[in-house]
Design a protein around this motif. Structure first.
Motif, PDB file in Angstrom:
ATOM      1  N   ASP A  69       0.859  -1.179   0.000  1.00  0.00           N
ATOM      2  CA  ASP A  69       0.000   0.000   0.000  1.00  0.00           C
ATOM      3  C   ASP A  69       0.898   1.233   0.000  1.00  0.00           C
ATOM      4  O   ASP A  69       1.849   1.333   0.796  1.00  0.00           O
ATOM      5  CB  ASP A  69      -0.887  -0.046   1.250  1.00  0.00           C
ATOM      6  N   SER A  70       0.617   2.172  -0.888  1.00  0.00           N
ATOM      7  CA  SER A  70       1.490   3.346  -1.039  1.00  0.00           C
ATOM      8  C   SER A  70       1.684   4.098   0.270  1.00  0.00           C
ATOM      9  O   SER A  70       2.745   4.683   0.503  1.00  0.00           O
ATOM     10  CB  SER A  70       0.922   4.287  -2.100  1.00  0.00           C
ATOM     11  N   VAL A 116      -8.494  -7.027 -10.334  1.00  0.00           N
ATOM     12  CA  VAL A 116      -8.631  -6.907  -8.882  1.00  0.00           C
ATOM     13  C   VAL A 116      -8.550  -5.430  -8.520  1.00  0.00           C
ATOM     14  O   VAL A 116      -7.580  -4.751  -8.875  1.00  0.00           O
ATOM     15  CB  VAL A 116      -7.538  -7.689  -8.136  1.00  0.00           C
ATOM     16  N   ALA A 117      -9.554  -4.933  -7.832  1.00  0.00           N
ATOM     17  CA  ALA A 117      -9.612  -3.515  -7.484  1.00  0.00           C
ATOM     18  C   ALA A 117      -9.712  -3.335  -5.980  1.00  0.00           C
ATOM     19  O   ALA A 117     -10.280  -4.178  -5.271  1.00  0.00           O
ATOM     20  CB  ALA A 117     -10.819  -2.855  -8.157  1.00  0.00           C
ATOM     21  N   GLY A 133      -8.893  -2.910   1.307  1.00  0.00           N
ATOM     22  CA  GLY A 133      -7.519  -3.197   1.684  1.00  0.00           C
ATOM     23  C   GLY A 133      -6.770  -4.043   0.686  1.00  0.00           C
ATOM     24  O   GLY A 133      -5.707  -4.596   1.007  1.00  0.00           O
ATOM     25  N   ALA A 134      -7.274  -4.129  -0.546  1.00  0.00           N
ATOM     26  CA  ALA A 134      -6.578  -4.925  -1.560  1.00  0.00           C
ATOM     27  C   ALA A 134      -5.198  -4.372  -1.857  1.00  0.00           C
ATOM     28  O   ALA A 134      -4.305  -5.120  -2.280  1.00  0.00           O
ATOM     29  CB  ALA A 134      -7.412  -4.985  -2.840  1.00  0.00           C
ATOM     30  N   ASP A 135      -4.999  -3.073  -1.629  1.00  0.00           N
ATOM     31  CA  ASP A 135      -3.683  -2.490  -1.871  1.00  0.00           C
ATOM     32  C   ASP A 135      -2.645  -3.002  -0.871  1.00  0.00           C
ATOM     33  O   ASP A 135      -1.443  -2.897  -1.105  1.00  0.00           O
ATOM     34  CB  ASP A 135      -3.733  -0.959  -1.850  1.00  0.00           C
ATOM     35  N   GLY A 165      -1.337  -3.182  -4.990  1.00  0.00           N
ATOM     36  CA  GLY A 165      -0.381  -2.324  -4.300  1.00  0.00           C
ATOM     37  C   GLY A 165       0.452  -1.521  -5.276  1.00  0.00           C
ATOM     38  O   GLY A 165       0.698  -0.327  -5.066  1.00  0.00           O
ATOM     39  N   ALA A 166       0.874  -2.157  -6.368  1.00  0.00           N
ATOM     40  CA  ALA A 166       1.629  -1.441  -7.393  1.00  0.00           C
ATOM     41  C   ALA A 166       0.793  -0.320  -7.988  1.00  0.00           C
ATOM     42  O   ALA A 166       1.290   0.796  -8.229  1.00  0.00           O
ATOM     43  CB  ALA A 166       2.078  -2.410  -8.480  1.00  0.00           C
ATOM     44  N   ALA A 167      -0.501  -0.590  -8.236  1.00  0.00           N
ATOM     45  CA  ALA A 167      -1.390   0.441  -8.777  1.00  0.00           C
ATOM     46  C   ALA A 167      -1.537   1.599  -7.797  1.00  0.00           C
ATOM     47  O   ALA A 167      -1.574   2.774  -8.199  1.00  0.00           O
ATOM     48  CB  ALA A 167      -2.751  -0.161  -9.104  1.00  0.00           C
ATOM     49  N   SER A 168      -1.607   1.285  -6.496  1.00  0.00           N
ATOM     50  CA  SER A 168      -1.736   2.353  -5.501  1.00  0.00           C
ATOM     51  C   SER A 168      -0.502   3.239  -5.502  1.00  0.00           C
ATOM     52  O   SER A 168      -0.599   4.461  -5.328  1.00  0.00           O
ATOM     53  CB  SER A 168      -1.980   1.761  -4.111  1.00  0.00           C
TER      54      SER A 168
END
Length: 230
Positions: free
Chosen positions: A44-45, A108-109, A144-146, A153-156
């Motif tokens: 998570d960022s 996945v979002a 909490g998928a990030d 997590g990479a997307a965040s």
């Protein structure tokens, strides 16, 4: 955008940054890759330093086996009377995912709704790509998928780095003021900037979400101060 990965285990992760700020856009990022290609500390960022976020985002952009899509939702769209943040978040996730998703992909979002299943259902039906992709892909959403899914997590991280860059650019726009801060309502620097700008111009700045309560409070306080002085 980098080349679309071909590994059969690749899938798309989607997340946004900047849903709650009073200044600046919401930024949504989608990443399509194989989890094994990601740095081991992807998370998570919010759990990474700004420096590490920037390093990871740059590494992802440089990897030909990673596909990225980044879209922004600017204050005028957020302030539109017919809009709401849940719908804007779904549409933003759909626009980003739709740029890189492939037939049969798993998406996945990070759920942007209190109901994970409702967010997933709305996202699946909103992806603005070809019908065959919408029908073929599987969409999941989780709170909490990030934190739990490395591709989300990479997307965040990508979304947060892009959002921070936008805030830095916005800050340079208002060089006459000390700083716009983080853009979040809880940030004293942001609130001080809004008060100073409204004091000088009688209205909130163009990059502010005028429909946010923070803007209404600052405008009301300025009006009351003017009445008191009168």
């Amino acid at each position: 955008m980098s080349h679309t990965p071909t590994d059969e285990h690749a899938y798309v992760g989607v997340d946004e940054a900047g849903k709650g700020p009073v200044i600046g856009p919401m930024v949504v990022a989608a990443v399509r890759t194989e989890p094994a290609r990601l740095p081991a500390d992807v998370d998570d960022s919010k759990r990474l330093t700004p420096e590490r976020r920037t390093e990871i985002a740059a590494a992802l952009r440089a990897d030909d086996a990673v596909a990225l899509a980044v879209i922004t939702v600017d204050p005028p769209a957020i302030d539109a009377p017919a809009s709401d943040m849940n719908t804007l978040t779904v549409r933003g996730h759909a626009r980003a995912a739709g740029q890189i998703v492939r037939p049969g992909d798993r998406v996945v979002a990070d759920a942007g709704d209190t109901s994970e299943s409702r967010f997933a259902s709305r996202l699946a039906s909103t992806v603005d790509d070809s019908i065959d992709k919408r029908e073929a892909m599987a969409v999941e959403a989780a709170h909490g998928a990030d934190e739990t899914d490395p591709v989300v997590g990479a997307a965040s991280i990508v979304a947060k780095v892009a959002r921070d860059a936008r805030i830095e650019a916005i800050d340079r726009t208002y060089s006459a003021y000390e700083s716009v801060g983080s853009g979040y309502p809880s940030d004293p620097t942001t609130r001080a900037f809004l008060r100073a700008y409204v004091g000088d111009h009688g209205d909130v700045p163009p990059h502010a979400r005028r429909s946010w309560a923070t803007c209404a409070d600052v405008l009301a306080a300025a009006e009351q101060s003017a009445l008191d002085e009168f």
